[in-house]
Scaffold this motif. Sequence first.
Motif, PDB file in Angstrom:
ATOM      1  N   SER A 166      24.283 -67.376  49.399  1.00 17.22           N
ATOM      2  CA  SER A 166      24.700 -66.077  48.843  1.00 17.22           C
ATOM      3  C   SER A 166      23.910 -64.923  49.468  1.00 17.22           C
ATOM      4  O   SER A 166      24.475 -63.860  49.757  1.00 17.22           O
ATOM      5  N   ASP A 177      32.267 -67.050  49.472  1.00 13.32           N
ATOM      6  CA  ASP A 177      33.482 -67.818  49.778  1.00 13.32           C
ATOM      7  C   ASP A 177      33.877 -67.664  51.245  1.00 13.32           C
ATOM      8  O   ASP A 177      34.248 -68.634  51.908  1.00 13.32           O
ATOM      9  N   ARG A 180      31.527 -69.634  53.445  1.00 11.26           N
ATOM     10  CA  ARG A 180      31.848 -71.076  53.364  1.00 11.26           C
ATOM     11  C   ARG A 180      33.068 -71.406  54.216  1.00 11.26           C
ATOM     12  O   ARG A 180      33.098 -72.389  54.949  1.00 11.26           O
ATOM     13  N   LEU A 185      32.310 -75.243  54.900  1.00 13.63           N
ATOM     14  CA  LEU A 185      31.373 -75.868  53.960  1.00 13.63           C
ATOM     15  C   LEU A 185      32.088 -76.214  52.657  1.00 13.63           C
ATOM     16  O   LEU A 185      32.833 -75.390  52.121  1.00 13.63           O
ATOM     17  N   PRO A 186      31.853 -77.409  52.111  1.00  9.97           N
ATOM     18  CA  PRO A 186      32.508 -77.788  50.847  1.00  9.97           C
ATOM     19  C   PRO A 186      31.895 -77.095  49.627  1.00  9.97           C
ATOM     20  O   PRO A 186      32.552 -76.924  48.615  1.00  9.97           O
ATOM     21  N   ASP A 187      30.611 -76.685  49.765  1.00 12.10           N
ATOM     22  CA  ASP A 187      29.939 -76.019  48.648  1.00 12.10           C
ATOM     23  C   ASP A 187      28.866 -75.080  49.208  1.00 12.10           C
ATOM     24  O   ASP A 187      28.830 -74.814  50.403  1.00 12.10           O
ATOM     25  N   ASN A 188      27.975 -74.614  48.313  1.00 13.75           N
ATOM     26  CA  ASN A 188      26.974 -73.619  48.711  1.00 13.75           C
ATOM     27  C   ASN A 188      25.702 -74.230  49.287  1.00 13.75           C
ATOM     28  O   ASN A 188      24.763 -73.495  49.592  1.00 13.75           O
ATOM     29  N   ARG A 189      25.683 -75.524  49.453  1.00 16.46           N
ATOM     30  CA  ARG A 189      24.445 -76.158  49.915  1.00 16.46           C
ATOM     31  C   ARG A 189      24.267 -75.966  51.423  1.00 16.46           C
ATOM     32  O   ARG A 189      25.178 -76.243  52.202  1.00 16.46           O
TER      33      ARG A 189
END
Length: 202
Positions: A166, A177, A180, A185-189
């Motif tokens: 973020s 978003d 990503r 990317l599948p998520d924020n990791r």
Amino acid sequence: LPIPPRAAALAQLAIELDQGETVEATVNVSRRHWWDYFHATPGVLAATERRLIWVGVSPRGLIERDAGQPTAFDVEYYPYDSVTVAEGRVFFGTRRGVVLARARGRDAFIVQSNEMSNVRRIAGLMERRLAAIRSELERERRQQEYAAFLARQPVYHDVKRGEALSSIAEQYGLSPDSLRMLNGLPDNRIKAGQKLLVRPPA
């Protein structure tokens, strides 16, 4: 006593200069206007680091004045990139002189033989100034081309320890978003050492 015309022209020339502008060469010349062709307007043609300046002293026959009246001046400015200088015969070939040609016409000046070396000095100064202007324009063109090239290149961010997706997105004016999606990317990791695309190629 009245001031000699050329001395008056030099004094007015000093007034016409912009702040920081300096005179590099001058030549004593005369000019004749179509509306009073038989009265010469004596003056000086000066080369500064920025332009040519003509300052003439209107002859007494044009504007009658007594000792208490101010001198009337004829002043013209010639930016170096808008004018060319050529030696030649002027006033129907009757006098030796110099012609300044620009888009809206030609200005002819009478030059005495002993002043022609000063004309050539001014012409040489003009050539060097024009070469410098062309060189600067070419440098600016190349800088603009390079800036446009860089603007089309993708930009990546190297993730450092402690950074979050973020905060990286905010740094580049993106939403989490969007960041990503750019990187699949599948998520924020994310992890340190990872390269994230933050601006796609144009």
